[in-house]
Design a protein around this motif. Structure first.
Motif, mmCIF file in Angstrom:
data_model
loop_
_atom_site.group_PDB
_atom_site.id
_atom_site.type_symbol
_atom_site.label_atom_id
_atom_site.label_comp_id
_atom_site.label_asym_id
_atom_site.label_seq_id
_atom_site.Cartn_x
_atom_site.Cartn_y
_atom_site.Cartn_z
ATOM 1 N N GLY A 126 8.668 8.366 -35.897
ATOM 2 C CA GLY A 126 8.632 6.919 -35.788
ATOM 3 C C GLY A 126 9.616 6.275 -36.743
ATOM 4 N N GLY A 127 9.569 4.961 -36.800
ATOM 5 C CA GLY A 127 10.476 4.227 -37.657
ATOM 6 C C GLY A 127 10.075 4.284 -39.119
ATOM 7 N N PHE A 128 10.908 3.676 -39.953
ATOM 8 C CA PHE A 128 10.591 3.596 -41.380
ATOM 9 C C PHE A 128 9.233 2.922 -41.527
ATOM 10 N N PRO A 129 8.292 3.535 -42.242
ATOM 11 C CA PRO A 129 6.927 2.997 -42.310
ATOM 12 C C PRO A 129 6.909 1.537 -42.754
ATOM 13 N N ALA A 130 6.404 0.658 -41.876
ATOM 14 C CA ALA A 130 6.415 -0.778 -42.162
ATOM 15 C C ALA A 130 5.498 -1.146 -43.320
ATOM 16 N N SER A 131 4.515 -0.273 -43.603
ATOM 17 C CA SER A 131 3.562 -0.591 -44.675
ATOM 18 C C SER A 131 4.155 -0.349 -46.062
ATOM 19 N N LEU A 132 5.166 0.501 -46.175
ATOM 20 C CA LEU A 132 5.671 0.890 -47.491
ATOM 21 C C LEU A 132 6.342 -0.259 -48.253
ATOM 22 N N PRO A 133 7.166 -1.090 -47.624
ATOM 23 C CA PRO A 133 7.787 -2.184 -48.399
ATOM 24 C C PRO A 133 6.785 -3.165 -49.000
ATOM 25 N N ASN A 134 5.514 -3.124 -48.547
ATOM 26 C CA ASN A 134 4.495 -4.016 -49.105
ATOM 27 C C ASN A 134 3.895 -3.478 -50.398
ATOM 28 N N MET A 135 4.201 -2.202 -50.729
ATOM 29 C CA MET A 135 3.677 -1.603 -51.961
ATOM 30 C C MET A 135 4.643 -1.940 -53.102
ATOM 31 N N THR A 136 4.537 -3.110 -53.627
ATOM 32 C CA THR A 136 5.543 -3.624 -54.552
ATOM 33 C C THR A 136 5.592 -2.863 -55.880
ATOM 34 N N GLY A 137 4.573 -2.055 -56.167
ATOM 35 C CA GLY A 137 4.579 -1.272 -57.408
ATOM 36 C C GLY A 137 5.176 0.108 -57.250
ATOM 37 N N LEU A 138 5.668 0.422 -56.046
ATOM 38 C CA LEU A 138 6.165 1.769 -55.760
ATOM 39 C C LEU A 138 7.405 2.088 -56.593
ATOM 40 N N GLU A 139 7.390 3.276 -57.225
ATOM 41 C CA GLU A 139 8.512 3.722 -58.053
ATOM 42 C C GLU A 139 9.232 4.920 -57.443
ATOM 43 N N ARG A 140 8.486 5.813 -56.812
ATOM 44 C CA ARG A 140 9.087 7.015 -56.232
ATOM 45 C C ARG A 140 8.619 7.167 -54.792
ATOM 46 N N LEU A 141 9.582 7.346 -53.885
ATOM 47 C CA LEU A 141 9.273 7.508 -52.471
ATOM 48 C C LEU A 141 10.112 8.640 -51.908
ATOM 49 N N ASP A 142 9.450 9.691 -51.415
ATOM 50 C CA ASP A 142 10.149 10.843 -50.847
ATOM 51 C C ASP A 142 9.658 11.062 -49.425
ATOM 52 N N LEU A 143 10.516 10.732 -48.446
ATOM 53 C CA LEU A 143 10.229 10.933 -47.016
ATOM 54 C C LEU A 143 11.151 11.988 -46.423
ATOM 55 N N SER A 144 11.798 12.773 -47.243
ATOM 56 C CA SER A 144 12.809 13.718 -46.761
ATOM 57 C C SER A 144 12.204 14.812 -45.899
ATOM 58 N N ASP A 145 13.062 15.411 -45.067
ATOM 59 C CA ASP A 145 12.692 16.553 -44.221
ATOM 60 C C ASP A 145 11.528 16.219 -43.304
ATOM 61 N N ASN A 146 11.689 15.129 -42.555
ATOM 62 C CA ASN A 146 10.746 14.733 -41.519
ATOM 63 C C ASN A 146 11.525 14.360 -40.269
ATOM 64 N N ASN A 147 10.890 13.626 -39.347
ATOM 65 C CA ASN A 147 11.558 13.220 -38.111
ATOM 66 C C ASN A 147 11.591 11.705 -37.965
ATOM 67 N N PHE A 148 11.645 10.999 -39.076
ATOM 68 C CA PHE A 148 11.737 9.537 -39.011
ATOM 69 C C PHE A 148 13.056 9.128 -38.348
ATOM 70 N N SER A 149 13.023 7.974 -37.663
ATOM 71 C CA SER A 149 14.222 7.492 -36.970
ATOM 72 C C SER A 149 14.301 5.976 -37.122
ATOM 73 N N GLY A 150 15.303 5.384 -36.452
ATOM 74 C CA GLY A 150 15.481 3.938 -36.535
ATOM 75 C C GLY A 150 16.237 3.539 -37.785
ATOM 76 N N GLU A 151 16.297 2.253 -38.030
ATOM 77 C CA GLU A 151 17.076 1.728 -39.144
ATOM 78 C C GLU A 151 16.266 1.714 -40.439
ATOM 79 N N ILE A 152 16.980 1.806 -41.542
ATOM 80 C CA ILE A 152 16.361 1.638 -42.860
ATOM 81 C C ILE A 152 16.321 0.135 -43.130
#
Length: 647
Positions: A126-152
């Motif tokens: 699927g696309g870049f998880p829409a819920s993640l940009p709402n986690m304003t305290g996020l410091e580290r995000l690793d989505l590598s080696d998956n099948n995500f698609s669409g625009e960042i």
């Protein structure tokens, strides 16, 4: 009395709310694990307190779940809604190296306390998880080696505290947004991105963007170099050139000269081909070189067997192959040079060959390079090393010194090195190095180095995983090789990337190895066993960071579980032992030499670890690890290492 009643009522309400919150989180976690196939180790028992479940960490008051770490838990399928999203106080989420599919549930947007998310090595789509940009305290995000698609999405800029964003090896497409948060580690390699790299991301190396064939701009080649984007000139604006009906005298002369040069070139090529064929025929009639000698010559030397043999004959006994112990092997230099040879590897001190002699004996011949000491010093050091007799050391058997060649001969270990076993192909069909084997190897290596320091007063000077060799019979016992050779090079050999990762900070300045720098190198070796990462591995994150500093940064952020090799998470009841060994390793890699323990103390600490099994020789050993085979107690090592490395 009224005040006490109010306090008691408030406490009751608060306690009820805390208990209710934890009850809801317990139910959410039970729903999560019940709906996904998983490793049996994570079959949480409802009769136990949730804060004691494997992979769960609660806050100091045991009122909320703050860490959920399930790496390599064999989870398969989509994350159910209203499960993880119900853990309102969650700070760290690690679901890496599983078989999770689908998208990220929208209720993840409720996780406002989350600061570290590790979802790499799954099958999310699927696309870049829409819920993640709402986690304003996020410091580290690793989505590598998956099948995500669409625009960042540009909404990534909502994550003002984000320092690590890893999106490599997915199917993201479109143009990169201008991300203006304070990123330290950024990766989008091997996607389908196109267009120009924003200026805000141009500070990262080209490797961060590689594998996107339509991406351009600094640090990749300039977008202006893509000529296929330039429109062709309009035919109406192109004025046809008037052609001449006959050739001028100058043009005729030029054609004649060009034709003559072309014929001359053809003749030259034909002559060179004939000469090459003649030379090849003459070489094929020459007798073949002895295999080991041929390998040595191919490795970059101008010396030949005749030169070595002639020097030995002229000097008499001076240039014979010298054995450190009589009666073990019966061959001479000529036998060694006639042996069939195979290059095992090229290290910082020289090239190693597997030599199979005509009598069937197999040995390792190390051809040293850049030796600066004379014959006398060389032989004295070989005599010292030849006396090192311990079950955890590879035995030095013979040596040879001449003006052109310096050779040393060791026993051959067919099981190979720890480096090859630990870092070999991790694809399907691989047999992982389990925890018991790693502990056995660590203990054997520690005893070998402790023997060198205490009984032999010898500094190893080059401890690394490729110098830890394994026995063939069990593939568990380890032997230390290549010890004490640094003296032959006037200190340390020429540094390379493999060795640099093991060297203590002070050695990079003094160029002198000491007992304490050996302890540092051994600590790096322990970290290598625990993490599965080589010290020079580029995936450690920030460019230039070494393994000890990477581990320290991970532990400092209180996500210690992310340190350990994913291949170890399948084994039960080893977490405490891994943490104990990690503490020993961190003591060894202290930046202050005097704060590092001595090697015999390291052995004692490893023996004192709370092992469940005691019959494998890993602890409660009656033998001092630093005693030689004759069982004499060696002298105690002084606290401070000597300034010079003199055995």
């Amino acid at each position: 009395m009224a005040l006490f009643t109010v306090f008691l009522f408030s406490f009751f309400i608060l306690h009820h709310r805390v208990t209710s919150d934890l009850t809801q989180e317990t139910q959410a976690l039970q729903t999560f694990i019940s709906k996904l196939p998983h490793d049996h180790r994570y079959s949480w028992n409802s009769s136990e307190f949730v804060c004691n479940w494997r992979g769960i960490t609660c806050d100091a008051t045991n009122s909320s779940v703050i860490y959920l770490r399930l790496p390599g838990a064999r989870l398969v399928g989509e994350i159910p809604r209203n499960t993880i999203g119900a853990l309102s106080k969650l700070q760290v989420l690690s679901l890496r190296s599983n078989g999770l599919t689908g998208g990220i549930p929208s209720d993840f947007s409720k996780l406002s306390s989350l600061h570290s998310v590790y979802l790499q090595n799954n099958n999310f789509s699927g696309g870049f998880p829409a819920s993640l940009p709402n986690m304003t305290g996020l410091e580290r995000l690793d989505l590598s080696d998956n099948n995500f698609s669409g625009e960042i999405p540009l909404s990534v800029n909502n994550l003002k505290k984000l320092t690590t964003l890893l999106l490599q090896n997915n199917g993201f497409s479109g143009e990169l947004p201008s991300i203006n948060v304070s990123l330290i580690d950024f990766q989008v390699s091997n996607n389908n991105l196109n267009g120009s790299i924003p200026i805000s991301l141009s500070k990262f190396p080209a490797s961060a963007f590689s594998g996107n064939i339509n991406l351009c701009g600094n640090p990749l080649p300039s977008c202006n170099n893509t000529n296929f984007l330039s429109p062709a000139p309009s035919p109406a604006l192109t004025k046809p050139r008037k052609q001449s009906k006959k050739l001028s005298a100058g043009e005729i002369t030029a054609i004649a000269v060009g034709s003559a040069l072309f014929v001359a070139l053809l003749l030259l090529i034909l002559l060179l081909c004939i000469r090459k064929k003649t030379k090849t025929t003459q070489q094929s009639k020459q007798p073949p070189k002895p295999p080991l000698q041929s390998s040595m010559t191919d490795a970059g030397t101008s010396s030949s067997k005749d030169e070595i043999s002639g020097a030995a004959a002229a000097a008499g006994e001076k240039n014979k192959l010298m054995f450190v112990e009589k009666g073990v092997y019966s061959f001479d230099l000529e036998d060694l040079l006639r042996a069939s040879a195979e290059v095992l590897g090229k290290g910082s001190v020289g090239t190693s060959y597997k030599a199979v002699l005509e009598v069937g004996t197999t040995v390792v011949v190390k051809r040293l390079k850049d030796v600066v000491v004379g014959k006398k010093e060389f032989e004295l050091q070989m005599e010292v090393l030849g006396k090192m007799k311990d079950d955890h050391l590879v035995r030095l058997r013979a040596y040879y010194y001449s003006k052109d060649e310096k050779l040393i001969v060791y026993d051959f270990m067919p099981a190979g090195s720890l480096s090859a076993v630990l870092h070999g192909s991790r694809g399907s069909g691989r047999t992982p190095l389990d925890w018991d084997h790693r502990m056995r190897i660590a203990m054997c290596a520690a005893k070998g180095v402790a023997y060198l320091h205490v009984a032999g007063k010898v500094v190893h000077g080059n401890i690394k995983s490729s110098n830890i060799l394994l026995r063939q019979d069990t593939n568990r016992d380890a032997l230390v090789s290549d010890f004490g050779l640094n003296m032959l090079f006037g200190g340390l050999s020429t540094p390379n990337n493999r060795v640099m990762g093991y060297r203590a900070p002070e050695v990079l300045e003094t160029r002198k190895a000491t007992f304490k720098s050996d302890v540092y190198s051994f600590g790096v070796l322990l970290l290598e066993l625990l993490t599965g990462k080589a010290p020079n591995q580029t995936s450690l994150g920030e460019e230039g960071i070494d393994l000890p500093r990477w581990v320290q940064s991970v532990v400092r952020e209180e996500w210690t579980a992310e340190v350990f090799d994913v291949e170890l998470v399948r084994y039960q009841n080893i977490e405490e032992e891994m943490v104990q060994l990690l503490q020993i390793a961190m003591a060894c890699v202290s930046t202050v030499p005097d704060q590092r323990p001595a090697m015999q103390e390291v052995v004692r600490m490893m023996e004192d670890m709370n092992r469940a099994e005691t019959d494998d020789g890993l602890r409660q050993s009656s033998d001092d690890p630093s005693k030689g085979s004759d069982a004499h107690t060696p002298p105690t090592e002084t606290q401070n290492s000597p300034a010079t490395v003199t055995p």
